[in-house]
Design an enzyme around this catalytic site. Structure first.
Site, PDB file in Angstrom:
ATOM      1  N   GLU A  36      36.851  20.808  76.930  1.00 50.53           N
ATOM      2  CA  GLU A  36      37.865  21.724  77.206  1.00 50.53           C
ATOM      3  C   GLU A  36      37.725  23.309  77.541  1.00 50.53           C
ATOM      4  O   GLU A  36      38.282  23.879  76.869  1.00 50.53           O
ATOM      5  CB  GLU A  36      38.902  21.604  75.690  1.00 50.53           C
ATOM      6  CG  GLU A  36      39.395  19.931  75.320  1.00 50.53           C
ATOM      7  CD  GLU A  36      40.535  20.571  74.758  1.00 50.53           C
ATOM      8  OE1 GLU A  36      40.433  21.103  73.727  1.00 50.53           O
ATOM      9  OE2 GLU A  36      41.276  18.866  73.990  1.00 50.53           O
TER      10      GLU A  36
ATOM     11  N   GLU B 140      39.365  12.195  73.351  1.00 51.14           N
ATOM     12  CA  GLU B 140      40.187  12.823  71.913  1.00 51.14           C
ATOM     13  C   GLU B 140      41.169  11.846  72.078  1.00 51.14           C
ATOM     14  O   GLU B 140      42.073  11.607  74.060  1.00 51.14           O
ATOM     15  CB  GLU B 140      40.004  13.669  72.199  1.00 51.14           C
ATOM     16  CG  GLU B 140      38.804  14.441  71.836  1.00 51.14           C
ATOM     17  CD  GLU B 140      38.616  15.700  71.452  1.00 51.14           C
ATOM     18  OE1 GLU B 140      39.689  16.414  71.050  1.00 51.14           O
ATOM     19  OE2 GLU B 140      37.564  16.865  71.679  1.00 51.14           O
TER      20      GLU B 140
HETATM   21  C1  BGP Z   1      41.477  19.824  70.287  1.00 51.54           C
HETATM   22  C2  BGP Z   1      39.881  19.973  70.377  1.00 51.54           C
HETATM   23  C3  BGP Z   1      39.319  19.527  69.030  1.00 51.54           C
HETATM   24  C4  BGP Z   1      40.227  19.100  67.899  1.00 51.54           C
HETATM   25  C5  BGP Z   1      41.793  18.267  68.630  1.00 51.54           C
HETATM   26  C6  BGP Z   1      43.276  18.490  67.617  1.00 51.54           C
HETATM   27  O1  BGP Z   1      41.721  20.080  71.779  1.00 51.54           O
HETATM   28  O2  BGP Z   1      38.977  19.446  71.669  1.00 51.54           O
HETATM   29  O3  BGP Z   1      38.448  20.335  68.632  1.00 51.54           O
HETATM   30  O4  BGP Z   1      41.071  19.699  67.372  1.00 51.54           O
HETATM   31  O5  BGP Z   1      42.044  19.085  69.578  1.00 51.54           O
HETATM   32  O6  BGP Z   1      43.529  20.501  67.979  1.00 51.54           O
HETATM   33  P1  BGP Z   1      43.867  20.922  66.170  1.00 51.54           P
HETATM   34  O7  BGP Z   1      42.674  20.895  65.424  1.00 51.54           O
HETATM   35  O8  BGP Z   1      44.730  21.956  67.153  1.00 51.54           O
HETATM   36  O9  BGP Z   1      45.348  20.183  65.572  1.00 51.54           O
END
Ligand code: BGP
Length: 480
Positions: free
Chosen positions: A170, A380
């Site tokens: 990201e 993800e």
């Molecule tokens: C993505 C990231 C992750 C994770 C996920 C959930 O952007 O790659 O590392 O954190 O989002 O986001 P959050 O933890 O802000 O809910």
């Protein structure tokens, strides 16, 4: 009647789950590890929810065997994790820390011994603080060679056992939140500096991919992009322009560079007209063109809906985000004269105001296929939610099962549409630290007994969704 027939998921489909070093490992200063920018950043009061940090996180560093055993019990096919640059090269460059190599080597062997494919993310945001101090990290071109050097160390040690690699996780998020929204390190708010740092990240990504192809010829590599497909608010032509502007500036600005090796013309024109275009040196175009990925990694959580934003319209800032889980507290953001986000009346939202839109994932996979025609690895997807632990230590997360089932169904549709999807990784396997939202925003199949206030005993407990995903994997996605 026209129709597209669904086929079964491919036999070798990677049913996986993902994590990142800073969010699970803990052991932040053990066995020779150097400090990362997150190790420093979380110590500035008020930057994270209730000042939570990953010093201990969910202690995966010490409990990885227990975690892998749970993955094996579930039948997980793939586990995506990131390597902490600071465990391998504590100062970012220089001497390799053997203890760091050993930890990841052991983790990889443990996964392989349990028939779980390791998917390695090279960079999930934890830049060595030493490089931030030395030359301002991503703002210097020096990062390109230093990152390549770090990657080469990983290819050399793990390229024999790891086939799938994610280069940068990201980039659009760590650059956007670090240099514009100023909610990630280095907490800068300057679009010009953001674009220059971003250009260096593009070059670092491309160079690392070129090195990979030279050193790990049988492997596959790609960046993971946080893709939030854009929708127009209405068929009003001004809203369509806003939606197209958002596509250009929020998505193609990164994806075209990754997949075509060049900046998209319309977004570039906008950057140039507004004195935001990065300085591109002779030879940069060739570096970008020589580092094309084998697949696109997609992190999909939600879609965003756009309407026209007048020239004197809103911009939005760090306070636009909901980091508390109090529904309805996030605000609209945008670029005056380009677009602004609006609520989509057709979609439900999570407690953190993220839209819940399974069809958005099908749309994402179709658009990427249509524009770039590359295989896609979903790196993800998941639901951040409050989970309740019942008195008899059960976690009935039916809302998570419902969310994931609908998204798996959407992936199945996208495959029928013609998208080539290599695998699907949920976020996340165990509960873990959410960067800005503490430990209360849970994503895992496995509950970890800790919260913001106390580390408790960090015990692992299987949620209902654990058994659900086990069944999905066992039936190769037929029984959701
Ligand atoms: C993505 C990231 C992750 C994770 C996920 C959930 O952007 O790659 O590392 O954190 O989002 O986001 P959050 O933890 O802000 O809910």
């Amino acid at each position: 009647m026209f129709h597209v027939k669904r086929k079964p998921f491919p036999q070798d489909f990677l049913w996986g789950s993902a994590s990142a070093a800073y969010q699970v490992e803990g052991a932040w200063d053990l066995d020779g590890k150097g400090k990362s920018i997150w190790d420093e950043y979380v110590r500035i009061p008020g930057t994270t929810y209730k000042d939570t940090n990953g010093d201990v996180a969910v202690d995966h560093y010490h409990r990885y065997k227990e975690d892998v055993a749970l993955m094996a019990e579930m039948g997980l096919k793939a586990y995506r994790f990131s390597i902490a640059w600071t465990r391998i090269l504590p100062n970012g460059t220089g001497e390799v820390n053997q203890a760091g190599i050993q930890f990841y080597s052991d983790l990889i062997d443990e996964l392989i011994a349990h028939n779980i494919e390791p998917l390695v993310t090279i960079y999930h945001w934890d830049l060595p603080q030493a490089l931030q101090d030395k030359y301002a990290g991503w703002e210097s071109r020096q990062i390109i060679d230093d990152f390549d050097n770090y990657c080469r160390v990983l290819y050399k040690h793990f390229g024999d056992r790891v086939k799938y690699w994610v280069s940068l996780n990201e980039q659009n998020v760590f650059i956007g939140l670090g240099y514009l929204a100023a909610v990630h390190p280095p907490k800068v708010s300057d679009r010009k500096r953001m674009m220059q740092a971003n250009h260096h990240a593009n070059l670092a990504n491309a160079k690392a991919i070129a090195s990979f192809h030279e050193m790990v010829p049988n492997g596959l590599i790609g960046p993971s992009f946080a893709y939030g497909p854009a929708y127009p608010k209405s068929a009003l032509p001004a809203d369509i322009i806003a939606f197209e502007n958002a596509n250009e500036v929020e998505s193609y600005w990164w994806l075209d560079v990754y997949c075509k090796g060049k900046y998209p013309r319309i977004a570039w024109n906008f950057m140039e007209e507004n004195d935001l275009a990065p300085v591109v040196e002779p030879g940069d175009d060739a570096i970008l063109a020589a580092g094309l990925p084998d697949f696109i990694g997609v992190n999909y959580y939600q879609t965003a809906t756009y309407e026209w934003n007048p020239i004197d319209g809103i911009t939005g800032d760090a306070s636009s985000q909901n980091t508390t889980g109090k529904k309805g507290t996030s605000k609209s953001t945008g670029i005056p004269g380009m677009y602004r986000t609006v609520k989509n009346e057709f979609l439900e939202t999570t407690d953190w105001d993220w839209t819940i839109d399974p069809q958005g994932l099908r749309i994402a996979l179709r658009r990427l296929t249509s524009r770039y025609d590359l295989p896609i690895l979903i790196t993800e997807n998941g639901l951040g939610a409050f989970d309740d632990l019942t008195a008899d230590e059960q976690i009935h997360d039916t809302y998570r099962i419902d969310y994931l089932a609908k998204h798996v169904d959407a992936v199945h549709d996208a495959i029928a549409d013609g998208a080539r999807v290599l695998g699907y990784c949920t976020w996340s396997f165990t509960d873990l630290l959410s960067w800005l939202n503490g430990y209360q925003k849970r994503y895992g199949f496995v509950y970890v007994n800790r919260d913001e206030e106390s580390m408790k005993d960090l015990r692992r407990m299987k949620k209902d969704s654990f058994y659900w995903y086990k069944k999905v994997i066992a039936t190769n996605g037929e029984d959701i």
